[in-house]
Design a protein around this motif. Sequence first.
Motif, PDB file in Angstrom:
ATOM      1  N   LYS A  94       0.897  -1.230   0.033  1.00 49.66           N
ATOM      2  CA  LYS A  94       0.149   0.046   0.053  1.00 49.66           C
ATOM      3  C   LYS A  94       0.884   1.346   0.028  1.00 49.66           C
ATOM      4  CE  LYS A  94      -4.350  -1.477   2.172  1.00 49.66           C
ATOM      5  NZ  LYS A  94      -5.369  -1.414   3.127  1.00 49.66           N
ATOM      6  N   ALA A  95       2.096   1.163   0.922  1.00 54.17           N
ATOM      7  CA  ALA A  95       2.834   2.310   0.745  1.00 54.17           C
ATOM      8  C   ALA A  95       3.338   2.643  -0.595  1.00 54.17           C
ATOM      9  CB  ALA A  95       3.939   2.083   1.965  1.00 54.17           C
ATOM     10  N   LEU A  96       3.865   1.522  -1.285  1.00 53.05           N
ATOM     11  CA  LEU A  96       4.476   1.838  -2.585  1.00 53.05           C
ATOM     12  C   LEU A  96       3.499   2.266  -3.474  1.00 53.05           C
ATOM     13  CD1 LEU A  96       6.538  -1.639  -2.889  1.00 53.05           C
ATOM     14  CD2 LEU A  96       7.464   0.515  -2.406  1.00 53.05           C
ATOM     15  N   GLU A  97       2.320   1.647  -3.475  1.00 49.53           N
ATOM     16  CA  GLU A  97       1.302   2.171  -4.399  1.00 49.53           C
ATOM     17  C   GLU A  97       0.770   3.441  -4.177  1.00 49.53           C
ATOM     18  OE1 GLU A  97      -1.671  -0.791  -3.656  1.00 49.53           O
ATOM     19  OE2 GLU A  97      -0.322  -2.623  -4.994  1.00 49.53           O
ATOM     20  N   THR A  98       0.663   4.008  -2.854  1.00 48.93           N
ATOM     21  CA  THR A  98       0.117   5.252  -2.663  1.00 48.93           C
ATOM     22  C   THR A  98       1.109   6.373  -3.115  1.00 48.93           C
ATOM     23  OG1 THR A  98      -0.642   4.855  -0.581  1.00 48.93           O
ATOM     24  CG2 THR A  98       0.050   7.103  -0.630  1.00 48.93           C
ATOM     25  N   HIS A  99       2.708   5.837  -3.330  1.00 53.46           N
ATOM     26  CA  HIS A  99       3.854   7.047  -3.623  1.00 53.46           C
ATOM     27  C   HIS A  99       4.270   6.682  -5.076  1.00 53.46           C
ATOM     28  CE1 HIS A  99       4.641   8.738   0.341  1.00 53.46           C
ATOM     29  NE2 HIS A  99       4.334   7.377   0.680  1.00 53.46           N
ATOM     30  N   GLY A 100       3.371   5.826  -5.870  1.00 52.95           N
ATOM     31  CA  GLY A 100       3.579   5.701  -7.139  1.00 52.95           C
ATOM     32  C   GLY A 100       4.593   4.943  -7.571  1.00 52.95           C
ATOM     33  N   ILE A 101       4.873   4.023  -6.737  1.00 51.17           N
ATOM     34  CA  ILE A 101       6.123   2.876  -7.029  1.00 51.17           C
ATOM     35  C   ILE A 101       5.525   1.781  -7.249  1.00 51.17           C
ATOM     36  CG2 ILE A 101       8.307   1.963  -6.077  1.00 51.17           C
ATOM     37  CD1 ILE A 101       8.326   4.462  -4.016  1.00 51.17           C
ATOM     38  N   GLU A 102       5.813   1.014  -8.324  1.00 52.06           N
ATOM     39  CA  GLU A 102       5.421  -0.291  -8.792  1.00 52.06           C
ATOM     40  C   GLU A 102       6.045  -1.367  -7.839  1.00 52.06           C
ATOM     41  OE1 GLU A 102       5.348  -3.147 -12.640  1.00 52.06           O
ATOM     42  OE2 GLU A 102       6.334  -1.136 -12.693  1.00 52.06           O
ATOM     43  N   VAL A 103       5.173  -2.190  -7.519  1.00 49.62           N
ATOM     44  CA  VAL A 103       5.357  -3.286  -6.621  1.00 49.62           C
ATOM     45  C   VAL A 103       6.090  -4.676  -7.383  1.00 49.62           C
ATOM     46  CG1 VAL A 103       4.743  -5.262  -5.236  1.00 49.62           C
ATOM     47  CG2 VAL A 103       3.411  -3.215  -5.003  1.00 49.62           C
ATOM     48  N   ASP A 104       7.526  -4.648  -7.141  1.00 52.33           N
ATOM     49  CA  ASP A 104       8.361  -5.602  -7.869  1.00 52.33           C
ATOM     50  C   ASP A 104       8.553  -6.913  -6.991  1.00 52.33           C
ATOM     51  OD1 ASP A 104      10.361  -7.009  -9.093  1.00 52.33           O
ATOM     52  OD2 ASP A 104      11.816  -5.280  -9.307  1.00 52.33           O
ATOM     53  N   THR A 105       7.925  -8.077  -7.491  1.00 52.44           N
ATOM     54  CA  THR A 105       7.764  -9.017  -6.702  1.00 52.44           C
ATOM     55  C   THR A 105       9.039  -9.846  -6.842  1.00 52.44           C
ATOM     56  OG1 THR A 105       7.338 -10.304  -8.826  1.00 52.44           O
ATOM     57  CG2 THR A 105       5.372  -9.754  -7.174  1.00 52.44           C
ATOM     58  N   SER A 106      10.196  -9.490  -7.373  1.00 52.49           N
ATOM     59  CA  SER A 106      11.413 -10.168  -7.194  1.00 52.49           C
ATOM     60  C   SER A 106      11.972  -9.324  -5.905  1.00 52.49           C
ATOM     61  CB  SER A 106      12.467  -9.614  -8.358  1.00 52.49           C
ATOM     62  OG  SER A 106      12.763  -8.253  -8.481  1.00 52.49           O
ATOM     63  N   LEU A 107      11.577  -8.179  -5.548  1.00 54.18           N
ATOM     64  CA  LEU A 107      12.183  -7.920  -4.296  1.00 54.18           C
ATOM     65  C   LEU A 107      11.478  -8.281  -2.819  1.00 54.18           C
ATOM     66  CD1 LEU A 107      12.445  -4.144  -5.212  1.00 54.18           C
ATOM     67  CD2 LEU A 107      14.365  -5.639  -5.204  1.00 54.18           C
ATOM     68  N   ILE A 108      10.615  -9.300  -2.980  1.00 51.97           N
ATOM     69  CA  ILE A 108      10.090  -9.710  -1.931  1.00 51.97           C
ATOM     70  C   ILE A 108      10.265 -11.166  -1.803  1.00 51.97           C
ATOM     71  CG2 ILE A 108       7.497 -10.498  -0.970  1.00 51.97           C
ATOM     72  CD1 ILE A 108       6.364  -8.082  -2.816  1.00 51.97           C
ATOM     73  N   CYS A 109      10.782 -11.221  -0.461  1.00 55.72           N
ATOM     74  CA  CYS A 109      11.103 -12.809  -0.148  1.00 55.72           C
ATOM     75  C   CYS A 109      10.646 -13.236   1.330  1.00 55.72           C
ATOM     76  CB  CYS A 109      12.545 -13.111  -0.310  1.00 55.72           C
ATOM     77  SG  CYS A 109      13.608 -11.595   0.321  1.00 55.72           S
ATOM     78  N   TYR A 110      10.577 -14.319   1.363  1.00 59.09           N
ATOM     79  CA  TYR A 110      10.223 -14.904   2.839  1.00 59.09           C
ATOM     80  C   TYR A 110      11.184 -15.595   3.801  1.00 59.09           C
ATOM     81  CZ  TYR A 110       5.630 -13.579   0.551  1.00 59.09           C
ATOM     82  OH  TYR A 110       4.627 -13.006   0.128  1.00 59.09           O
ATOM     83  N   GLY A 111      11.052 -15.337   4.600  1.00 56.93           N
ATOM     84  CA  GLY A 111      12.091 -16.164   5.880  1.00 56.93           C
ATOM     85  C   GLY A 111      11.407 -16.911   6.916  1.00 56.93           C
ATOM     86  N   ASN A 112      12.123 -17.061   7.994  1.00 59.65           N
ATOM     87  CA  ASN A 112      11.524 -18.044   9.158  1.00 59.65           C
ATOM     88  C   ASN A 112      11.599 -17.261  10.399  1.00 59.65           C
ATOM     89  OD1 ASN A 112      14.504 -17.959   9.869  1.00 59.65           O
ATOM     90  ND2 ASN A 112      14.723 -20.124   9.128  1.00 59.65           N
ATOM     91  N   TRP A 113      11.858 -15.943  10.392  1.00 60.06           N
ATOM     92  CA  TRP A 113      11.880 -14.806  11.396  1.00 60.06           C
ATOM     93  C   TRP A 113      13.010 -14.982  12.263  1.00 60.06           C
ATOM     94  CZ3 TRP A 113       8.122 -11.891  10.928  1.00 60.06           C
ATOM     95  CH2 TRP A 113       6.582 -12.346  10.377  1.00 60.06           C
ATOM     96  N   ARG A 114      14.135 -15.767  11.782  1.00 57.79           N
ATOM     97  CA  ARG A 114      15.535 -15.984  12.555  1.00 57.79           C
ATOM     98  C   ARG A 114      16.618 -15.069  11.691  1.00 57.79           C
ATOM     99  NH1 ARG A 114      13.448 -21.498  12.903  1.00 57.79           N
ATOM    100  NH2 ARG A 114      15.050 -21.909  11.364  1.00 57.79           N
ATOM    101  N   PRO A 115      17.695 -14.906  12.301  1.00 55.29           N
ATOM    102  CA  PRO A 115      18.804 -14.186  11.722  1.00 55.29           C
ATOM    103  C   PRO A 115      19.389 -14.932  10.338  1.00 55.29           C
ATOM    104  CG  PRO A 115      19.198 -14.410  13.829  1.00 55.29           C
ATOM    105  CD  PRO A 115      17.919 -15.055  13.753  1.00 55.29           C
ATOM    106  N   ASP A 116      19.186 -16.113  10.401  1.00 51.39           N
ATOM    107  CA  ASP A 116      19.869 -16.827   8.965  1.00 51.39           C
ATOM    108  C   ASP A 116      19.072 -16.584   7.764  1.00 51.39           C
ATOM    109  OD1 ASP A 116      17.790 -18.638  10.598  1.00 51.39           O
ATOM    110  OD2 ASP A 116      18.016 -19.833   8.705  1.00 51.39           O
ATOM    111  N   SER A 117      17.721 -16.500   8.176  1.00 48.78           N
ATOM    112  CA  SER A 117      16.959 -16.176   6.843  1.00 48.78           C
ATOM    113  C   SER A 117      17.152 -14.861   6.402  1.00 48.78           C
ATOM    114  CB  SER A 117      15.550 -16.533   6.858  1.00 48.78           C
ATOM    115  OG  SER A 117      14.945 -15.706   8.111  1.00 48.78           O
TER     116      SER A 117
END
Length: 339
Positions: free
Chosen positions: A208-231
């Motif tokens: 929502k923040a990106l879209e509000t400021h006219g920045i396209e959401v780039d899915t290559s910049l989104i990743c998922y981890g396990n909440w721990r430092p290693d991820s």
Amino acid sequence: MNKNQHRPTMTDVAKLAGVSQTTVSFVLNNVSSGNISEETKTRVLKAVKALGYRNSSPVYDLRNSRTHMIGFVTDEIGTSPFAGDTLRGAQEMAWASNKMLVLLNTGGNKEVEEEAIQTLLEREVEGIIYAAMFTRQVTPPASLRNIPTVLMNCFSIDKEFSSVIPSEVSGGRKATEALIKAGHNRIGLINGEPWMHATEARSEGYKKALETHGIEVDTSLICYGNWRPDSGYDNTMSLMSLPNPPTAIFCGNDLMAVGAYQALAVLGKQIPNEVAVVGYDNQEQLAVYLKPPLSTVALPHYEIGRWAVKHLLELIESEKKLPAVQEKISCPFISRESI
């Protein structure tokens, strides 16, 4: 009753009737979803009469027989690193209202949970806080339908119960907007496990923040981890290896931000001059001592604890059944030196 005799409990009724405490509770509270046979109901009611058991369900008017006790049933929150602030908020509000908080930690065991709730009902608590360690949808036990109850850090799909949770969408939005305002438009997101409510909501705020400021959401910049430092480390390495890497990284919690710091150090990237980093949770003993200190979003643990007890007291005091309230408490952005 003879002074030397103990007052009959639901456990006594269950033993005499040859059923579980849950079955006794369902019969006495007229819970239709229990699918209990008429023969079993009759057996339970005969045991109640034989023992002289008085149902402690809040169907009885507790306003005329106050115990000044509030039950607090939780899965793991009593042993989580965030428990202190949550319990302090709840306890302070309870004490201010001349109530005692009775905490029972179930370890996530449903049988233990049902026993804990029945124990609280037998002790005639005036209301119950039903709490979860991490924000999620729950199906509260049927035995809570007949007593003032507030769900804390969780919510029911039918919204039958009042609930209080963090406003995670706005928190994710605040973290992302802080980076945008610092001049970044290539912002990586290292989020938690995809199935969790916090992950989904923080991601929604980010988008929502990106879209509000006219920045396209780039899915290559989104990743998922396990909440721990290693991820945090592994995902930062992956993000920084992109042909057009991010200039800022929003981590779904402070522990993954620690991993991001380590990865950027290995890559020789300075924070925040070359890559800015924002965390989430505001684990102060961690965030403050990172170099540079970590900008992050604080979860309102103390405020959630206070609100849960305050609203529960309103339910207890009301002469009529109040409509359920679904409260979301703001998550403040904590600005430090990593942006």
